[in-house]
Design an enzyme around this catalytic site. Structure first.
Site, PDB file in Angstrom:
ATOM      1  N   CYS A 291       0.348  -1.449   0.400  1.00  0.00           N
ATOM      2  CA  CYS A 291      -0.330  -0.053   0.159  1.00  0.00           C
ATOM      3  C   CYS A 291       1.396   1.819  -0.067  1.00  0.00           C
ATOM      4  CB  CYS A 291      -1.068  -0.007   1.047  1.00  0.00           C
ATOM      5  SG  CYS A 291       0.047  -0.025   3.139  1.00  0.00           S
TER       6      CYS A 291
HETATM    7  N1  PPS Z   1      -4.787  -0.395   9.692  1.00  0.00           N
HETATM    8  C1  PPS Z   1      -3.019  -0.720  10.256  1.00  0.00           C
HETATM    9  N2  PPS Z   1      -3.324   0.568  11.038  1.00  0.00           N
HETATM   10  C2  PPS Z   1      -1.623   0.277  11.530  1.00  0.00           C
HETATM   11  N3  PPS Z   1      -0.364  -0.606  10.980  1.00  0.00           N
HETATM   12  C3  PPS Z   1      -1.124  -0.637   9.690  1.00  0.00           C
HETATM   13  C4  PPS Z   1      -2.088  -0.691   9.176  1.00  0.00           C
HETATM   14  N4  PPS Z   1      -2.372  -1.478   7.984  1.00  0.00           N
HETATM   15  C5  PPS Z   1      -1.148  -1.964   8.363  1.00  0.00           C
HETATM   16  N5  PPS Z   1      -0.527  -1.237   8.601  1.00  0.00           N
HETATM   17  C6  PPS Z   1       1.472  -1.154   9.073  1.00  0.00           C
HETATM   18  O1  PPS Z   1       1.882  -1.297   8.539  1.00  0.00           O
HETATM   19  C7  PPS Z   1       2.927  -2.864   7.458  1.00  0.00           C
HETATM   20  C8  PPS Z   1       1.914  -3.240   6.602  1.00  0.00           C
HETATM   21  O2  PPS Z   1       1.524  -3.255   6.574  1.00  0.00           O
HETATM   22  P1  PPS Z   1       0.725  -4.639   4.764  1.00  0.00           P
HETATM   23  O3  PPS Z   1       1.876  -5.223   5.079  1.00  0.00           O
HETATM   24  O4  PPS Z   1      -0.451  -4.997   5.476  1.00  0.00           O
HETATM   25  O5  PPS Z   1       0.506  -3.126   4.236  1.00  0.00           O
HETATM   26  S1  PPS Z   1      -0.050  -3.190   2.566  1.00  0.00           S
HETATM   27  O6  PPS Z   1      -0.448  -4.701   2.458  1.00  0.00           O
HETATM   28  O7  PPS Z   1       0.922  -2.402   2.021  1.00  0.00           O
HETATM   29  O8  PPS Z   1      -1.502  -2.622   2.755  1.00  0.00           O
HETATM   30  C9  PPS Z   1       1.759  -3.530   8.918  1.00  0.00           C
HETATM   31  O9  PPS Z   1       2.961  -4.334   9.634  1.00  0.00           O
HETATM   32  P2  PPS Z   1       2.317  -5.714  10.176  1.00  0.00           P
HETATM   33  O10 PPS Z   1       2.865  -5.067  11.499  1.00  0.00           O
HETATM   34  O11 PPS Z   1       3.154  -6.998   9.857  1.00  0.00           O
HETATM   35  O12 PPS Z   1       0.784  -5.846   9.927  1.00  0.00           O
HETATM   36  C10 PPS Z   1       1.760  -2.195   9.688  1.00  0.00           C
HETATM   37  O13 PPS Z   1       2.759  -2.242  10.796  1.00  0.00           O
END
Ligand code: PPS
Length: 296
Positions: A291
């Site tokens: 994202c």
């Molecule tokens: N909604 C929300 N709130 C807070 N933080 C968030 C959120 N979505 C993504 N993250 C942070 O971004 C990391 C990467 O998420 P994603 O890999 O799912 O992002 S994405 O796929 O690129 O949208 C993700 O890593 P993870 O800790 O592995 O979930 C988070 O650190």
């Protein structure tokens, strides 16, 4: 831009039309008996690798696995203690997916939830279950997450009124910036953090295949964990995890960019994220896999 499969575009629709939404936007387990029957509670919690076969080798493999797992766990706990001692204003950004639940549980068990700020971004396009689950874990661990959202809309309805429910379809890059990247960057900036904890791992796929544990201010404590390791931890410690894993979602993000993944693909390299951004393109035409939060 054409999404890979028809989706409901609003959270409101997801909540109100459970029957027609069954395929794409599931409702919470228990509310929907059809889903509950098709996806028993342990759907997601049978990690490959727990079958050690038989005989002496199997015993040795099992023993080795147990030692490896307990090493991973103690390293994780130690790393948070060290981080809190050495870095100012640590933040944990959580999407509440399986790896994040491991991190949250480990931080809580280390007694550090009062020293690490937990940040959650409500994009206004999340599954309703994600916000419900956030409140569940807040209660379970006794903390309050800081919730961020796009800067010029206080509520989801504000956002819909101002930008429309299909804003993400018009310009996916702009959507990502406004609804995810800016709020998260604002959270980091406001906290003046020296350590940004997140759950990215090497086995998420080729973009993350060489992910270090420390990356500037970013701290990726699960970098060397596998998805199976995460599930082993969640099972072993009976940790609360996102209910939508149980209906087939290996990873979770926005409703429009998240699909179920067949269980047999969950534990293959990159499999966890294979239902994310399926068929979606960036504005420059390249395949979308992130994202933008971590490419900024
Ligand atoms: N909604 C929300 N709130 C807070 N933080 C968030 C959120 N979505 C993504 N993250 C942070 O971004 C990391 C990467 O998420 P994603 O890999 O799912 O992002 S994405 O796929 O690129 O949208 C993700 O890593 P993870 O800790 O592995 O979930 C988070 O650190």
């Amino acid at each position: 831009f054409v999404p890979a499969a028809p989706v409901l575009s609003t959270r409101a629709a997801a909540s109100s039309s459970a029957t027609s939404a069954v395929q794409h936007v599931p409702v919470r387990m228990g509310l929907n008996p059809e889903l509950a029957a098709n996806f028993p509670r342990d759907f997601a919690t049978i990690p490959k690798g727990t079958d050690y076969g038989e005989g002496k080798d199997a015993e040795m493999n099992k023993l080795f696995e147990e030692v490896r797992m307990s090493n991973l766990e103690s390293q994780l706990a130690d790393s948070f203690a060290k981080l809190v001692a050495e870095k100012k204003n640590p933040i944990f950004t959580t999407a509440l997916i399986a790896g994040d639940c491991v991190i949250l549980d480990a931080i809580a068990k280390a007694g550090l939830l009062d020293k690490i700020k937990v940040v959650f971004v409500d994009t206004y396009f999340l599954f309703p279950e994600s916000l419900d689950f956030l409140h569940e874990v807040e209660e379970h661990y006794g903390f309050k997450a800081s919730i961020y959202h796009c800067v010029d809309c206080e509520t989801q309805q504000d956002f819909y009124d101002k930008y429309g429910e299909d804003y993400w379809m018009e310009d996916i890059d702009q959507y990502d910036k406004k609804c995810k990247v800016e709020p998260l960057m604002r959270a980091l900036k406001e906290a003046e953090t020296e350590a940004w904890i997140n759950g990215r791992r090497r086995d998420h796929g080729f973009e993350r295949a060489a992910l270090p544990v420390w990356e500037g201010t970013k701290f990726n404590p699960l970098s060397f964990w596998s998805f199976e390791d995460c599930w082993t931890y969640l099972r072993k410690h009976n940790v609360p995890y996102h209910p939508l894993h149980d209906v087939g979602f290996s990873s979770l993000g926005d409703m429009q960019s998240t699909r179920k993944v067949p269980l047999e693909n969950w534990f293959s390299y990159g499999g966890e994220r294979s239902g994310r951004f399926e068929g979606m393109k960036n504005k420059d035409g390249s395949e979308k896999t992130e994202c933008g939060i971590h490419s900024k």
